[in-house]
Design a protein around this motif. Structure first.
Motif, PDB file in Angstrom:
ATOM      1  N   LEU A   1      48.866  38.452  45.611  1.00 60.65           N
ATOM      2  CA  LEU A   1      48.017  37.309  45.225  1.00 60.65           C
ATOM      3  C   LEU A   1      48.844  36.032  45.155  1.00 60.65           C
ATOM      4  O   LEU A   1      48.334  34.944  45.365  1.00 60.65           O
TER       5      LEU A   1
ATOM      6  N   TRP B   1      51.873  35.903  46.852  1.00 55.16           N
ATOM      7  CA  TRP B   1      52.810  35.992  47.979  1.00 55.16           C
ATOM      8  C   TRP B   1      54.253  35.830  47.527  1.00 55.16           C
ATOM      9  O   TRP B   1      54.986  34.970  48.012  1.00 55.16           O
TER      10      TRP B   1
ATOM     11  N   VAL C   1      40.627  45.714  38.274  1.00 55.04           N
ATOM     12  CA  VAL C   1      40.065  45.219  39.515  1.00 55.04           C
ATOM     13  C   VAL C   1      40.215  46.279  40.623  1.00 55.04           C
ATOM     14  O   VAL C   1      39.281  46.537  41.384  1.00 55.04           O
TER      15      VAL C   1
ATOM     16  N   ARG D   1      37.730  49.010  40.165  1.00 57.96           N
ATOM     17  CA  ARG D   1      36.419  48.583  40.672  1.00 57.96           C
ATOM     18  C   ARG D   1      36.343  48.789  42.190  1.00 57.96           C
ATOM     19  O   ARG D   1      35.367  49.337  42.713  1.00 57.96           O
TER      20      ARG D   1
ATOM     21  N   PHE E   1      45.994  50.733  50.354  1.00 59.54           N
ATOM     22  CA  PHE E   1      46.639  49.439  50.092  1.00 59.54           C
ATOM     23  C   PHE E   1      48.147  49.635  49.936  1.00 59.54           C
ATOM     24  O   PHE E   1      48.943  48.985  50.615  1.00 59.54           O
TER      25      PHE E   1
ATOM     26  N   VAL F   1      44.009  42.314  53.505  1.00 60.85           N
ATOM     27  CA  VAL F   1      45.281  42.693  52.889  1.00 60.85           C
ATOM     28  C   VAL F   1      45.179  44.111  52.300  1.00 60.85           C
ATOM     29  O   VAL F   1      46.111  44.895  52.403  1.00 60.85           O
ATOM     30  N   LEU F   2      44.049  44.425  51.690  1.00 63.38           N
ATOM     31  CA  LEU F   2      43.891  45.763  51.095  1.00 63.38           C
ATOM     32  C   LEU F   2      44.063  46.839  52.156  1.00 63.38           C
ATOM     33  O   LEU F   2      44.487  47.946  51.861  1.00 63.38           O
TER      34      LEU F   2
ATOM     35  N   VAL G   1      31.702  42.358  46.912  1.00 58.31           N
ATOM     36  CA  VAL G   1      32.565  43.031  45.932  1.00 58.31           C
ATOM     37  C   VAL G   1      33.904  42.281  45.842  1.00 58.31           C
ATOM     38  O   VAL G   1      34.408  42.016  44.750  1.00 58.31           O
ATOM     39  N   TYR G   2      34.463  41.925  46.984  1.00 58.45           N
ATOM     40  CA  TYR G   2      35.732  41.192  46.983  1.00 58.45           C
ATOM     41  C   TYR G   2      35.583  39.850  46.256  1.00 58.45           C
ATOM     42  O   TYR G   2      36.462  39.433  45.510  1.00 58.45           O
TER      43      TYR G   2
ATOM     44  N   ASP H   1      33.425  39.116  43.893  1.00 54.12           N
ATOM     45  CA  ASP H   1      33.286  39.443  42.471  1.00 54.12           C
ATOM     46  C   ASP H   1      34.651  39.654  41.822  1.00 54.12           C
ATOM     47  O   ASP H   1      34.932  39.150  40.741  1.00 54.12           O
ATOM     48  N   VAL H   2      35.456  40.450  42.498  1.00 50.81           N
ATOM     49  CA  VAL H   2      36.774  40.802  41.992  1.00 50.81           C
ATOM     50  C   VAL H   2      37.648  39.539  41.898  1.00 50.81           C
ATOM     51  O   VAL H   2      38.351  39.314  40.913  1.00 50.81           O
ATOM     52  N   LEU H   3      37.556  38.683  42.904  1.00 51.03           N
ATOM     53  CA  LEU H   3      38.343  37.445  42.875  1.00 51.03           C
ATOM     54  C   LEU H   3      37.843  36.499  41.789  1.00 51.03           C
ATOM     55  O   LEU H   3      38.634  35.785  41.165  1.00 51.03           O
TER      56      LEU H   3
ATOM     57  N   ARG I   1      36.674  37.483  38.954  1.00 44.81           N
ATOM     58  CA  ARG I   1      37.253  38.046  37.728  1.00 44.81           C
ATOM     59  C   ARG I   1      38.707  37.571  37.573  1.00 44.81           C
ATOM     60  O   ARG I   1      39.127  37.151  36.498  1.00 44.81           O
ATOM     61  N   LEU I   2      39.468  37.633  38.652  1.00 45.77           N
ATOM     62  CA  LEU I   2      40.872  37.218  38.615  1.00 45.77           C
ATOM     63  C   LEU I   2      40.982  35.704  38.387  1.00 45.77           C
ATOM     64  O   LEU I   2      41.871  35.239  37.671  1.00 45.77           O
TER      65      LEU I   2
ATOM     66  N   GLU J   1      40.501  34.873  34.761  1.00 49.47           N
ATOM     67  CA  GLU J   1      41.706  35.194  33.990  1.00 49.47           C
ATOM     68  C   GLU J   1      42.800  34.166  34.245  1.00 49.47           C
ATOM     69  O   GLU J   1      43.572  33.842  33.356  1.00 49.47           O
ATOM     70  N   SER J   2      42.879  33.700  35.474  1.00 48.88           N
ATOM     71  CA  SER J   2      43.965  32.811  35.853  1.00 48.88           C
ATOM     72  C   SER J   2      43.461  31.789  36.875  1.00 48.88           C
ATOM     73  O   SER J   2      43.501  32.030  38.083  1.00 48.88           O
TER      74      SER J   2
ATOM     75  N   THR K   1      43.734  31.235  41.101  1.00 51.01           N
ATOM     76  CA  THR K   1      44.161  32.450  41.797  1.00 51.01           C
ATOM     77  C   THR K   1      43.760  32.440  43.274  1.00 51.01           C
ATOM     78  O   THR K   1      44.591  32.684  44.159  1.00 51.01           O
TER      79      THR K   1
ATOM     80  N   PHE L   1      46.300  32.242  46.373  1.00 51.83           N
ATOM     81  CA  PHE L   1      46.296  33.414  47.260  1.00 51.83           C
ATOM     82  C   PHE L   1      46.108  32.963  48.714  1.00 51.83           C
ATOM     83  O   PHE L   1      46.900  33.300  49.595  1.00 51.83           O
TER      84      PHE L   1
ATOM     85  N   PHE M   1      49.076  32.256  51.572  1.00 53.44           N
ATOM     86  CA  PHE M   1      49.016  32.990  52.846  1.00 53.44           C
ATOM     87  C   PHE M   1      49.177  32.039  54.027  1.00 53.44           C
ATOM     88  O   PHE M   1      49.917  32.322  54.974  1.00 53.44           O
TER      89      PHE M   1
ATOM     90  N   LYS N   1      52.785  31.034  54.399  1.00 52.27           N
ATOM     91  CA  LYS N   1      53.553  32.153  54.932  1.00 52.27           C
ATOM     92  C   LYS N   1      53.331  32.279  56.452  1.00 52.27           C
ATOM     93  O   LYS N   1      54.263  32.483  57.224  1.00 52.27           O
TER      94      LYS N   1
END
Lengths: 313, 313
Positions: A175, A177, A241, A244, A256, B174-175, B237-238, B240-242, B244-245, B248-249, B252, B256, B260, B263
């Motif tokens: 997340l 990198w 996460v 989920r 992963f 990435v997953l 779903v991805y 949703d998960v992001l 959530r992240l 929190e922060s 993100t 992310f 990328f 990079k």
């Protein structure tokens, strides 16, 4: 629900492998996976002396037990962090396990008490050096594990990190990198330079759920609670996460992390300078205080200890 | 809560930038970010003819509006998927927007109806070719967008993908460490070979929440519902998960995706063969049926159409 290998009742479904196991077949599965991990990642051989870092939790105690049952020469190290209401209970679990399971196999436990060495428990130390408790703890544990393994001439140091731990760590690194951390995230880190013990994670193929079931089935008496300091830690959010995503698509964590290992292997094969030992040799030198390897002049542990000993005004 | 740039009441907090904006300041912020995106990723210049792919949703309509307000020569393309109870309503939104906003700026709308071309709507087509609706739709839209942009000599094709879309797609890639997809995930894809239109995503710096607020503030009348076919789609779903992240922060998603891109830029600078145009030239050739560029002998669109036309027994 029936075990897929024998006529017994299953105790655990493993959706990522589209299977289910009874207690004995689960135990066999875990043992096989650990042996595969040891072989695939060239972790150690039967002659090597292994030091297992145990915390009193399910993963590290199960790891110690598995290695002993598989006939490896595995001692353990417990670091007492001095967290009141937690460290005493985890220490008790480790001591009981040592007495009941490890000592009969001829293995021994070493205990290192942070307060003896640093003059305070991890919580007070973190306050003194003005850093988050989890990162203070990480620095101290990494340092002491390595030092004790190296000084006592163990061939390799093993930790109980499982697939959930490694996938969560990988997610955090990806997340942001964090190239440097990504390069160093492997189930086997070589003893690349003088003073650096080889480090391995034989449970990287097992999920947290699988290890919890293994511990219950094998009557391993472990401390269930997470460390009280870890509340709100990012790793727990990453694990949530990933759980989920795993529920939506079984095998996500596995693909992963293993996909990452494959990618890393290919990159290392393509360029010898991406090899871990080369990377370490190019960047590490002895700490000017304690002589352990570090990328800085003084290592982070010694800098932290110096800060802890500086009187505050 | 006050706007951080003027004394007005704020309509939106932007935790990732630690700020808050009123309607007009949000609009200015979005315009500035889109201009930064266009410049930073060398998307197009004021002389270029742009074809915006519009769906009737907030992002694509807002993108068309922003480009017109900024003085760009932007026409639009709407692909009617023939999803009953959905396509008719999204088409209506697009036609009304064209009449009210775009035509007064001298811009025009092209409509391509899947059923006219393929003999059936997307749902029936997916059933015929035995593939999930979303992937059938993706293949057809990518094909038609490119073909129409290329045949009508547009310099560039723009889509309304925002930061949430791109971060979710990146997470999915990435997953599973989809190297090939990772290489091609960029806000600007060049017109690398004959028959391939240049493709850009000018909203990659804006989150979904920011675009929704922009659309409301600027009274863009868009279709709020997600496509009914997308229910349970992994991308949701991805996202949703992001979210959530991100909660929190904050920042993100931004770190992310932008991390990328950084990079990717470094990798391309280090090796000319990792450059998108080179990659395309090395792997693409004209489809033996329609002559559009493809990595296979017959492109996935033509193969799909052939399957749809094969009588089932």
């Amino acid at each position: 629900m029936r075990c897929r290998k024998c006529p017994q009742r299953a105790v655990l479904r493993l959706p990522r492998h589209n299977t289910a196991f009874c207690g004995p077949c689960l135990t066999e599965f875990v043992n096989t996976q650990v042996q595969k991990a040891i072989k695939a990642q060239a972790m150690f051989s039967p002659d090597d002396r292994i030091l297992v870092a145990v915390s009193g939790g399910k993963d590290s105690l199960a790891l110690w037990e598995i290695l002993l049952k598989l006939g490896y020469r595995a001692d353990a190290l417990y670091v007492d962090l001095g967290i009141s209401g937690y460290s005493d209970r985890s220490r008790e679990k480790v001591e009981r396990f040592t007495h009941d399971v490890a000592e009969p196999c001829g293995a021994k436990l070493t205990i290192h008490t942070i307060a003896d060495d640093a003059g305070a428990g991890i919580k007070e130390l973190a306050t003194l050096v003005k850093r988050p408790t989890c990162s203070t703890c990480g620095t101290i544990k990494r340092y002491q594990f390595n030092r004790i393994a190296w000084e006592n001439k163990y061939d390799v140091m093993a930790t109980g990190h499982n697939l959930d731990d490694e996938a969560a760590r990988l997610l955090g690194n990806v997340l942001q990198w964090q190239e440097e951390y990504l390069q160093k995230q492997s189930p086997t880190l070589p003893a690349s330079v003088e003073g650096f013990a080889k480090k391995v994670k034989p449970l990287y193929r097992m999920t947290e759920r699988e290890m919890a079931a293994y511990a219950v089935v094998n009557r391993i008496d472990y401390l269930v609670e997470e460390c009280p300091m870890a509340k709100g830690a990012k790793m727990l959010v990453y694990k949530d996460v990933l759980n989920r995503l795993e529920a939506e698509s079984p095998g996500t964590k596995h693909r992963f992390y293993w996909g990452f290992l494959d990618k890393q292997k290919k990159a290392a094969a393509a360029s010898s300078t991406l090899d871990m030992a080369h990377l370490d040799q190019a960047t590490l030198q002895p700490c000017d205080t304690c002589k352990q390897p570090t990328t800085a002049g003084t290592c982070s542990f010694c800098r932290m200890m110096a800060r802890a000993k500086t009187p505050t005004h």
